[in-house]
Design a protein around this motif. Structure first.
Motif, PDB file in Angstrom:
ATOM      1  N   LYS A 157       0.798  -1.228   0.000  1.00  0.00           N
ATOM      2  CA  LYS A 157       0.000   0.000   0.000  1.00  0.00           C
ATOM      3  C   LYS A 157       0.828   1.275   0.000  1.00  0.00           C
ATOM      4  O   LYS A 157       0.281   2.363  -0.178  1.00  0.00           O
ATOM      5  N   ILE A 158       2.140   1.140   0.192  1.00  0.00           N
ATOM      6  CA  ILE A 158       2.971   2.321   0.376  1.00  0.00           C
ATOM      7  C   ILE A 158       2.986   3.221  -0.853  1.00  0.00           C
ATOM      8  O   ILE A 158       3.204   4.438  -0.739  1.00  0.00           O
ATOM      9  N   SER A 159       2.746   2.671  -2.051  1.00  0.00           N
ATOM     10  CA  SER A 159       2.770   3.490  -3.272  1.00  0.00           C
ATOM     11  C   SER A 159       1.663   4.541  -3.276  1.00  0.00           C
ATOM     12  O   SER A 159       1.731   5.523  -4.026  1.00  0.00           O
ATOM     13  N   LYS A 160       0.638   4.344  -2.445  1.00  0.00           N
ATOM     14  CA  LYS A 160      -0.467   5.298  -2.373  1.00  0.00           C
ATOM     15  C   LYS A 160      -0.160   6.492  -1.471  1.00  0.00           C
ATOM     16  O   LYS A 160      -0.881   7.486  -1.483  1.00  0.00           O
ATOM     17  N   VAL A 161       0.910   6.366  -0.686  1.00  0.00           N
ATOM     18  CA  VAL A 161       1.247   7.417   0.275  1.00  0.00           C
ATOM     19  C   VAL A 161       2.224   8.402  -0.365  1.00  0.00           C
ATOM     20  O   VAL A 161       3.216   8.010  -0.963  1.00  0.00           O
ATOM     21  N   LYS A 162       1.929   9.696  -0.231  1.00  0.00           N
ATOM     22  CA  LYS A 162       2.766  10.747  -0.788  1.00  0.00           C
ATOM     23  C   LYS A 162       3.072  11.792   0.289  1.00  0.00           C
ATOM     24  O   LYS A 162       2.258  12.044   1.182  1.00  0.00           O
ATOM     25  N   ILE A 163       4.246  12.394   0.182  1.00  0.00           N
ATOM     26  CA  ILE A 163       4.605  13.474   1.100  1.00  0.00           C
ATOM     27  C   ILE A 163       3.628  14.637   0.917  1.00  0.00           C
ATOM     28  O   ILE A 163       3.309  15.030  -0.210  1.00  0.00           O
ATOM     29  N   GLY A 164       3.149  15.174   2.034  1.00  0.00           N
ATOM     30  CA  GLY A 164       2.224  16.300   1.989  1.00  0.00           C
ATOM     31  C   GLY A 164       0.770  15.918   2.155  1.00  0.00           C
ATOM     32  O   GLY A 164      -0.080  16.800   2.344  1.00  0.00           O
ATOM     33  N   GLN A 165       0.457  14.618   2.095  1.00  0.00           N
ATOM     34  CA  GLN A 165      -0.938  14.193   2.260  1.00  0.00           C
ATOM     35  C   GLN A 165      -1.442  14.515   3.668  1.00  0.00           C
ATOM     36  O   GLN A 165      -0.719  14.386   4.647  1.00  0.00           O
ATOM     37  N   VAL A 166      -2.702  14.928   3.743  1.00  0.00           N
ATOM     38  CA  VAL A 166      -3.338  15.266   5.013  1.00  0.00           C
ATOM     39  C   VAL A 166      -3.624  13.988   5.802  1.00  0.00           C
ATOM     40  O   VAL A 166      -3.971  12.950   5.219  1.00  0.00           O
ATOM     41  N   VAL A 167      -3.491  14.062   7.125  1.00  0.00           N
ATOM     42  CA  VAL A 167      -3.701  12.900   7.982  1.00  0.00           C
ATOM     43  C   VAL A 167      -4.616  13.276   9.149  1.00  0.00           C
ATOM     44  O   VAL A 167      -4.389  14.295   9.817  1.00  0.00           O
ATOM     45  N   ASP A 168      -5.654  12.474   9.363  1.00  0.00           N
ATOM     46  CA  ASP A 168      -6.490  12.601  10.555  1.00  0.00           C
ATOM     47  C   ASP A 168      -5.904  11.697  11.636  1.00  0.00           C
ATOM     48  O   ASP A 168      -5.596  10.528  11.363  1.00  0.00           O
ATOM     49  N   ILE A 169      -5.774  12.216  12.849  1.00  0.00           N
ATOM     50  CA  ILE A 169      -5.067  11.501  13.905  1.00  0.00           C
ATOM     51  C   ILE A 169      -5.944  11.358  15.149  1.00  0.00           C
ATOM     52  O   ILE A 169      -6.534  12.332  15.608  1.00  0.00           O
ATOM     53  N   SER A 170      -6.015  10.135  15.657  1.00  0.00           N
ATOM     54  CA  SER A 170      -6.656   9.870  16.950  1.00  0.00           C
ATOM     55  C   SER A 170      -5.596   9.291  17.872  1.00  0.00           C
ATOM     56  O   SER A 170      -4.972   8.283  17.542  1.00  0.00           O
ATOM     57  N   ILE A 171      -5.372   9.934  19.012  1.00  0.00           N
ATOM     58  CA  ILE A 171      -4.332   9.514  19.949  1.00  0.00           C
ATOM     59  C   ILE A 171      -4.988   8.869  21.161  1.00  0.00           C
ATOM     60  O   ILE A 171      -5.887   9.454  21.770  1.00  0.00           O
ATOM     61  N   ASP A 172      -4.553   7.652  21.492  1.00  0.00           N
ATOM     62  CA  ASP A 172      -5.165   6.890  22.582  1.00  0.00           C
ATOM     63  C   ASP A 172      -5.174   7.669  23.892  1.00  0.00           C
ATOM     64  O   ASP A 172      -6.105   7.548  24.699  1.00  0.00           O
ATOM     65  N   GLN A 173      -4.149   8.471  24.099  1.00  0.00           N
ATOM     66  CA  GLN A 173      -4.015   9.234  25.347  1.00  0.00           C
ATOM     67  C   GLN A 173      -5.137  10.268  25.506  1.00  0.00           C
ATOM     68  O   GLN A 173      -5.523  10.624  26.608  1.00  0.00           O
ATOM     69  N   PHE A 174      -5.651  10.753  24.373  1.00  0.00           N
ATOM     70  CA  PHE A 174      -6.679  11.800  24.386  1.00  0.00           C
ATOM     71  C   PHE A 174      -7.932  11.290  23.685  1.00  0.00           C
ATOM     72  O   PHE A 174      -8.158  11.560  22.503  1.00  0.00           O
ATOM     73  N   LYS A 175      -8.743  10.537  24.367  1.00  0.00           N
ATOM     74  CA  LYS A 175      -9.966   9.987  23.796  1.00  0.00           C
ATOM     75  C   LYS A 175     -10.910  11.116  23.388  1.00  0.00           C
ATOM     76  O   LYS A 175     -11.196  12.022  24.166  1.00  0.00           O
TER      77      LYS A 175
END
Length: 216
Positions: free
Chosen positions: A135-153
């Motif tokens: 799947k790595i070929s689909k990832v590009k530098i600069g792509q937006v990422v939504d993040i959920s951190i376990d520490q902050f539910k």
């Protein structure tokens, strides 16, 4: 009565088709527009505090969790028992003391670069995510990422892909490659770095997260 039953049956079938189509469209959209993984950890760059001179450690005045500024004097070493000279130990960066191993009274040799403490900048914590090689070929530098951190539910973070490793994780392994006839092919993973747009200074390195990368 039969006519009413047929109408209800037809309505039920239409509803099932609509729901099925909606669910299918939802999963198709997510599959083609996003890539998610929970193989993610928060990471900080830990900078070592080391003495510039050898000698007995006379003072070390910070503890874990203390905030320091660059060039702040953290401790003092007796750099010459005969001359009485002293050498200051300074903070290499501004940040937070993540760990401390210094013990007042011990002899520290600058030649061996002993680590007296580790300092990190909590504003520069980032994420390392491991992506399947398929799947790595689909990832590009600069792509937006939504993040959920376990520490902050319940709290949402955003970020961007800032770098992509040029080799799989296995390429950096200290173990030799398998050469026997019982080789079993496994999916390798490639590491990517994600910069957090709105970091919280209370983020803890080493904790877990889930990311959803906008691949389209």
């Amino acid at each position: 009565m039969k006519g009413k039953f047929k109408v209800l049956l037809a309505a039920g079938l239409v509803l099932i088709l609509v729901l099925g189509g909606s669910i299918g469209a939802y999963f198709w959209y997510n599959y083609t527009h996003y890539m998610s993984t929970d193989n993610v950890q928060l990471v900080a760059d830990f900078i070592k505090v080391t003495p510039l001179a050898s000698g007995k450690l006379l003072e070390f005045n910070v503890k874990e969790g203390d905030s320091v500024v660059k060039d702040q004097i953290l401790g003092i070493i007796d750099a010459g028992a005969d001359s009485g000279a002293a050498s200051n130990i300074r903070a290499p960066i501004s940040g937070v003391v993540a760990s401390k191993t210094a013990l007042v009274g011990e002899y520290e040799s600058s030649a061996s670069s002993p680590t007296l403490a580790l300092i990190m900048d909590p504003r520069k914590i980032y994420l390392l995510a491991n992506i399947d090689e398929t799947k790595i070929s689909k990832v590009k530098i600069g792509q937006v990422v939504d993040i959920s951190i376990d520490q902050f539910k319940g709290k949402k973070f955003t970020g961007k892909v800032s770098s992509i490793s040029q080799a799989s994780n296995n390429a950096f392994s200290i173990l030799p490659a398998q050469t026997s006839g019982t080789f079993t092919k496994v999916v390798e993973r490639v590491q990517i770095k994600i910069r957090i747009n709105n970091p919280d200074t209370k983020l803890l390195p080493g904790t877990n997260a889930i990311v959803k990368i906008h691949i389209k």
